[in-house]
Design an enzyme around this catalytic site. Structure first.
Site, PDB file in Angstrom:
ATOM      1  N   CYS A   1      -0.029   1.472  -3.724  1.00 48.12           N
ATOM      2  CA  CYS A   1       0.727   0.469  -2.976  1.00 48.12           C
ATOM      3  C   CYS A   1      -0.218  -0.342  -2.070  1.00 48.12           C
ATOM      4  CB  CYS A   1       1.869   1.132  -2.204  1.00 48.12           C
ATOM      5  SG  CYS A   1       3.144  -0.029  -1.631  1.00 48.12           S
TER       6      CYS A   1
ATOM      7  N   HIS B   1       4.578   4.772  -6.443  1.00 41.07           N
ATOM      8  CA  HIS B   1       4.097   5.901  -5.648  1.00 41.07           C
ATOM      9  C   HIS B   1       4.200   7.228  -6.395  1.00 41.07           C
ATOM     10  CE1 HIS B   1       3.726   4.215  -1.477  1.00 41.07           C
ATOM     11  NE2 HIS B   1       4.483   3.264  -2.011  1.00 41.07           N
TER      12      HIS B   1
END
Length: 220
Positions: free
Chosen positions: A87, A195
């Site tokens: 991210c 994630h």
């Protein structure tokens, strides 16, 4: 396996990454503050976690890319150590020049937080080998600037060299060609917007992220 998670001002997934790595691999995980100029010796994995480093001021990841620790990260990457940017960490790697392209505002100009299905485009990398024959995985995205962009020539190189690792099955942010994760030319640096640290146990909705970290363990 020895791992380190770099902590920037504004990181909010640093402990998530630490716990995910520990529970997935049993590795010893060190937390390294961004102002440090050195990393622990003998690392097998360095993780740049998600969050909002420096509040995403200027550009997401741009200020973090100038942190003292990034010189050490670049040196370890050049030495062949596995580096994963998740991210915000993906944004930092692009800003630091360790990966091509850039992360732009999401196409709909809205923050997106949800589970996403991904295709494992290249299952032969240091970060995907543990998936074996599994070609579809589920992780979670949480970003406002997760729209991966690169010019067509760069995208053609990434595709042609097998450097696209993950692709969205339903593109949530407008990323070029649905790209969710890429590796560098040497194959030891990966950036991905989803994630794995939020999907490493069934209780989280998916345990597919555990195999991401286990792949690194297998190659260590």
């Amino acid at each position: 396996m020895k791992a380190a998670v770099v902590v920037f001002p504004g990181s909010n997934c640093d402990r998530d990454c630490k716990v995910a790595i520990e529970r997935s691999t049993g590795a010893e995980v060190a937390m390294v503050w961004h102002a440090e100029s050195e990393l622990p010796k003998g690392l097998d994995l360095i993780v740049l976690p998600g969050g909002f480093s420096y509040g995403d001021y200027l550009r997401c990841g741009a200020m973090a890319a100038q942190s003292p620790v990034m010189r050490a990260v670049a040196a370890e990457a050049a030495r062949g150590v596995a580096v994963a940017g998740i991210c915000n960490g993906f944004q930092v790697l692009c800003e630091a020049g360790l990966l091509p392209g850039a992360l732009l505002r999401n196409e709909a100009l809205k923050y997106v937080c949800k589970a996403v299905d991904l295709d494992v485009v290249n299952g032969q990398t240091r970060f995907t080998a543990a998936y074996a024959g599994q070609r579809q995985v589920t992780m979670t995205v949480g970003n406002g600037e997760g729209n991966f962009f690169a010019d067509e020539a760069t995208l053609d190189v990434l595709e042609g060299e097998g450097r696209v690792v993950f692709r969205y099955r339903d593109n949530p942010n407008g990323s070029s060609r649905g790209i969710a994760g890429i590796v560098n030319e040497a194959g030891n640096v990966i950036g991905l917007m989803p994630h794995p640290d939020r999907a490493f146990e069934p209780e989280l909705g998916s345990a597919d992220g555990a195999m991401f970290f286990q792949s690194v363990l297998a190659s260590a």
